[in-house]
Design a protein around this motif. Sequence first.
Motif, PDB file in Angstrom:
ATOM      1  N   ASP A  40       0.808  -1.218   0.000  1.00  0.00           N
ATOM      2  CA  ASP A  40       0.000   0.000   0.000  1.00  0.00           C
ATOM      3  C   ASP A  40       0.841   1.268   0.000  1.00  0.00           C
ATOM      4  N   ASP A  50       0.529   4.257  -2.673  1.00  0.00           N
ATOM      5  CA  ASP A  50       0.160   5.610  -2.257  1.00  0.00           C
ATOM      6  C   ASP A  50       1.179   6.623  -2.744  1.00  0.00           C
ATOM      7  N   ASP A 102      -7.770  12.294  -1.652  1.00  0.00           N
ATOM      8  CA  ASP A 102      -8.018  12.136  -0.214  1.00  0.00           C
ATOM      9  C   ASP A 102      -6.841  11.419   0.436  1.00  0.00           C
ATOM     10  N   GLU A 103      -6.616  11.710   1.694  1.00  0.00           N
ATOM     11  CA  GLU A 103      -5.493  11.110   2.412  1.00  0.00           C
ATOM     12  C   GLU A 103      -5.643   9.598   2.534  1.00  0.00           C
ATOM     13  N   ASP A 104      -6.897   9.139   2.632  1.00  0.00           N
ATOM     14  CA  ASP A 104      -7.134   7.709   2.829  1.00  0.00           C
ATOM     15  C   ASP A 104      -7.567   7.021   1.535  1.00  0.00           C
ATOM     16  N   THR A 108      -6.853   3.324   1.451  1.00  0.00           N
ATOM     17  CA  THR A 108      -7.751   2.628   2.372  1.00  0.00           C
ATOM     18  C   THR A 108      -9.142   2.501   1.777  1.00  0.00           C
ATOM     19  N   ALA A 109      -9.595   3.571   1.115  1.00  0.00           N
ATOM     20  CA  ALA A 109     -10.908   3.532   0.478  1.00  0.00           C
ATOM     21  C   ALA A 109     -10.957   2.488  -0.627  1.00  0.00           C
ATOM     22  N   GLN A 136     -11.366  -0.984   0.834  1.00  0.00           N
ATOM     23  CA  GLN A 136     -12.675  -1.299   1.402  1.00  0.00           C
ATOM     24  C   GLN A 136     -13.557  -2.038   0.411  1.00  0.00           C
TER      25      GLN A 136
END
Length: 508
Positions: free
Chosen positions: A273, A277, A292-294, A297-298, A301
């Motif tokens: 990851d 990123d 977005d910072e995440d 992570t999004a 999901q």
Amino acid sequence: MHFDNLMEALGEFGRYQKVRFFLLCLFSIASAWHALNMVFIGASPEFHCDISALNVSQTPLENLSHSERKDLLIPPDSECYQYDLMETVTSMSGSFDERFLESRNATYPMPSRGGFNLVCEQSFWKSTTKSVFFAGRLCGAVVFGQLSDRFGRRPMFFIGCLMLLVAGTVASLAPSMAVFLPMYFCQGAAHTGAFLVAYTLATEMVGPRYRVIAGFVSQSFYSIGFMTLAGMAYFIREWRYLEIAITLPTVLFGLYWWVLPESIRWLISRGRDAEADKILRAAAATNGVTLDEDVVTALKQDPSMRASRQYYLVDCVRTWGMARLSLNVWFNWLVNAMVYYGLSLNTENLAGNPYLNFCVAGAVELPAYAMCILLLNKVGRRGPLILSMLVGGIACILSGLIPTGDSGALETLTVILAMVGKFGITASYGIIYLMAAEIFPTVIRNIGMGVASMSARIGGIVAPLILDLQSYSKPLPLVIFGGMSIFAGVLALLLPETAGKPLAFLFP
């Protein structure tokens, strides 16, 4: 968040992707040089038996020119033999008999083929060389596909380039066929594997609206390589120098180490990851957007965004639905490659200069790709695939069956129909390339594409064998090419439409 939604936020074809996509397209040019070099490297120059050492003093041949002696001593359409000198002298007023034939060392009116002298009794090496090269391409398609899914696209691209540089250089310096053949095998494996990885990288880095453009622009650069190879071969007649000329530019691709990223899709599927990123942030900065910072992570999901295990070739046929799609795609690749290479290698049958004919065969591909770029996003993939294979197949059959006789107009018509066939098969080959990348899920995409490319190499091996059937029936090869194209086009009715749909990550 689905990956295609991320690409829309990042910019589906922003500056970051454009620069790297163009760099990958440049490799398509070099790949075409290596894929088609056998047309010129394996070509037989004009030759005949060496009559310069014959002692013709005090014979009726003494006062004849070299050309006149050749006409008397060399049988028509039998360059590997010459008539016996003394029998020729005593029979100058009569007819010649084949019992007076004897073999001589061949001599070329152009520089010899690097000392290999692959004519007459040694001519079998030419077909053997083609088979070895295509065997290398077949091996490279499978091995590079498997390894790039396991170790990543980026390292396998550079390994392929290094292997291509070494193999091509050693092949150009080879003192014998024993050295040349294994190097030619490695050359076929390296260029096919690296091109497959580069194409996959180019497809994965753009958004869904630009996949068609990306795929066909990449193929158009391949056509540019097709055409420029004809010019290089025209000016560089010695095969060793031609081999060096198409190999040394591979050094330049080493500079990509600092600009070519790993596939973001592959990194996320492997759980890397932080690397994904970092690449996304660099791309966003270049494209002038903010993520977005995440964002990673999004993406994760979405349950389809992480592979739970290692995938292998058997996964392409593990379920009936996947097996049906895989086998259909692989068969279409085989047929498309067989017809494509068959028509490309058949350019010698066109009237005129062979170098110009080869260039024209490459040039006809550009409008085929342009048509695909304009239509596929509007009408889909499956319909144009089927139509182009049917039209191309019918054109090939008609080109073979039309009796030309001595009619120049009919000969021109058969050439035009052959070019229509080349146009059709070029379009369908590009479409099936794109559809395969969209049909296979990400976790097995390189494996599936590798087997598809392997199938294409089998088609390439079969193509020259089919062309040899001209000795039995001149129209038979084109009829076979056309019939197989039509059959594969009908089978394509069973393939799904992939236009406007997100790339699958795992199995549906």
